[in-house]
Design an enzyme around this catalytic site. Structure first.
Site, short mmCIF file in Angstrom:
data_model
loop_
_atom_site.label_atom_id
_atom_site.label_comp_id
_atom_site.label_asym_id
_atom_site.label_seq_id
_atom_site.Cartn_x
_atom_site.Cartn_y
_atom_site.Cartn_z
N TYR A 1 24.45 1.20 -9.56
CA TYR A 1 23.21 0.94 -10.30
C TYR A 1 22.04 1.68 -9.64
CZ TYR A 1 19.41 -1.73 -12.49
OH TYR A 1 18.27 -2.10 -13.18
N SER B 1 13.97 1.10 -11.61
CA SER B 1 14.13 -0.22 -10.99
C SER B 1 13.64 -0.13 -9.55
CB SER B 1 15.62 -0.60 -10.99
OG SER B 1 15.87 -1.64 -10.08
N1 LIG Z 1 16.03 -7.43 -15.73
C1 LIG Z 1 15.77 -6.89 -14.56
O1 LIG Z 1 15.69 -7.60 -13.53
C2 LIG Z 1 15.56 -5.42 -14.41
C3 LIG Z 1 15.07 -4.95 -13.18
C4 LIG Z 1 14.86 -3.59 -13.01
C5 LIG Z 1 15.13 -2.72 -14.05
N2 LIG Z 1 15.62 -3.20 -15.24
C6 LIG Z 1 15.91 -2.20 -16.28
O2 LIG Z 1 15.24 -2.56 -17.47
C7 LIG Z 1 15.94 -2.03 -18.58
C8 LIG Z 1 16.10 -3.11 -19.64
O3 LIG Z 1 16.92 -4.14 -19.12
P1 LIG Z 1 16.74 -5.67 -19.50
O4 LIG Z 1 16.58 -6.41 -18.23
O5 LIG Z 1 15.75 -5.83 -20.57
O6 LIG Z 1 18.23 -6.00 -19.99
P2 LIG Z 1 18.80 -6.48 -21.44
O7 LIG Z 1 20.27 -6.56 -21.24
O8 LIG Z 1 18.04 -7.68 -21.89
O9 LIG Z 1 18.41 -5.27 -22.39
C9 LIG Z 1 19.05 -4.02 -22.38
C10 LIG Z 1 19.16 -3.53 -23.81
O10 LIG Z 1 19.74 -2.21 -23.78
C11 LIG Z 1 20.74 -2.17 -24.79
N3 LIG Z 1 21.74 -1.14 -24.47
C12 LIG Z 1 22.75 -1.22 -23.56
N4 LIG Z 1 23.48 -0.10 -23.59
C13 LIG Z 1 22.91 0.70 -24.53
C14 LIG Z 1 23.23 1.99 -25.04
N5 LIG Z 1 24.28 2.68 -24.57
N6 LIG Z 1 22.44 2.52 -26.00
C15 LIG Z 1 21.38 1.82 -26.50
N7 LIG Z 1 21.05 0.58 -26.08
C16 LIG Z 1 21.81 0.04 -25.10
C17 LIG Z 1 21.35 -3.55 -24.81
O11 LIG Z 1 22.07 -3.81 -26.02
C18 LIG Z 1 20.11 -4.42 -24.65
O12 LIG Z 1 19.52 -4.70 -25.91
C19 LIG Z 1 17.25 -1.48 -18.04
O13 LIG Z 1 17.15 -0.09 -17.88
C20 LIG Z 1 17.37 -2.16 -16.70
O14 LIG Z 1 18.15 -1.44 -15.78
C21 LIG Z 1 15.83 -4.53 -15.44
#
Ligand SMILES: NC(=O)c1ccc[n+]([C@@H]2O[C@H](COP(=O)([O-])OP(=O)(O)OC[C@H]3O[C@@H](n4cnc5c(N)ncnc54)[C@H](O)[C@@H]3O)[C@@H](O)[C@H]2O)c1
Length: 276
Positions: free
Chosen positions: A158, A145
């Protein structure tokens, strides 16, 4: 690794039932990869599996918690048995935690470190040795991130996990280069996914009004996970080690490198507003 055409290749994506993971699984499938996906949300995982299969993709979907050694070992065994070593591994599964350090409990720390950091370790531990043994070019994407290099207030837990993922990735890429395996730490900014709805939020951040305001901000920003997937595959193609994704991530990346003092001052002002 050349990812323009993934026909005959194996992609593995964790947390692929939603958001960025689902978009990456779709992008790999569209480029012809056999795609293995895991998630803890079984209903959404089933939908993702059906959608990928209907699109003509060879798909393997398994409920696996990235924080569990046993479940990730089982997921990797299954992929290796059916398809052999992965060509592209995407350690994407992650969760959010908003709240000041003083509001964050030890249980919160265990929860987020287990998923966001140990989850990435498990993915690397159980998939990378087989990739390295085989001796073909391959690639590991670890989803970090922008918080990894520019942590905002109320993000200490985080940001700590994401900085750990960034550090791990930078070290791993140097070690794995001789084996032809690239490593990219993807560092998105604010992406329009359900991450806020799925986050643990403490203190003011957890009040229903603030939660809704934060979720609305991500929606308004409107940066789609599909763009993250496209830019991630572009970064893999270029073998980038650190890949900020979205304008704000690039700005924060250069700001943290060239004016860290100013960023610290702005963070101090923000922290006071958030309620420190
Ligand atoms: N959305 C943002 O703004 C953003 C920004 C920077 C980084 N990220 C990172 O991107 C990645 C994906 O996030 P997203 O935004 O798509 O969120 P999201 O909540 O849409 O997707 C996350 C997915 O991970 C799954 N998950 C959660 N815990 C889990 C576990 N223990 N084992 C297996 N699966 C698990 C959830 O069920 C979900 O399907 C994450 O690592 C998040 O930190 C997101």
């Amino acid at each position: 690794m050349d990812v323009r055409d993934l026909a005959g290749r194996t992609a593995v994506v964790t947390g692929a039932a939603s958001g960025i993971g689902l978009a990456l699984a779709r992008a790999c499938a569209e480029r012809g990869a056999r795609t293995a996906i895991c998630d803890v949300d079984e209903a959404k995982l089933e939908n993702a599996e059906r959608e990928l299969r209907e699109g003509g993709c060879d798909v393997l979907a398994l409920r696996a918690d990235v924080g569990s050694r046993t479940e990730m070992s089982g997921f990797a065994d299954r992929v290796h048995r059916e398809w052999g070593p992965a060509d592209l591994l995407v350690n994407n599964a992650g969760v959010g935690l908003g709240g000041m350090f003083l509001e964050t409990t030890l249980d919160d720390w265990d929860w987020i470190a287990r998923i966001n950091f140990l989850g990435v370790i498990h993915g690397c531990h159980f998939f990378v040795p087989e990739m390295a043994k085989r001796g073909h070019p391959g690639h590991v994407v670890n989803v970090a991130s922008a918080a990894a290099f520019a942590p905002l207030p109320a993000q200490s837990a985080y940001a700590a996990t994401k900085s750990a993922v960034l550090g791990l990735s930078v070290a791993m890429q140097a070690e794995l280069r001789p084996q032809g395996i690239g490593v990219t730490a993807v560092c998105p900014g604010f992406i329009d996914t359900p991450i806020v709805e799925n986050s643990r939020l403490r203190g003011i951040a957890g009040e229903p009004e603030t939660r809704e305001r934060t979720a609305a901000f991500y929606r308004r920003r409107g940066y789609a996970p599909e763009r993250v997937a496209r830019n991630t595959l572009r970064a893999v193609q270029r073998n980038r080690v650190v890949a900020p994704i979205s304008l704000e991530a690039w700005v924060l990346y250069y700001w943290s490198r060239f004016a860290p003092g100013l960023l610290g001052w702005v963070n101090g002002q923000l922290a006071r507003r958030v309620g420190a």
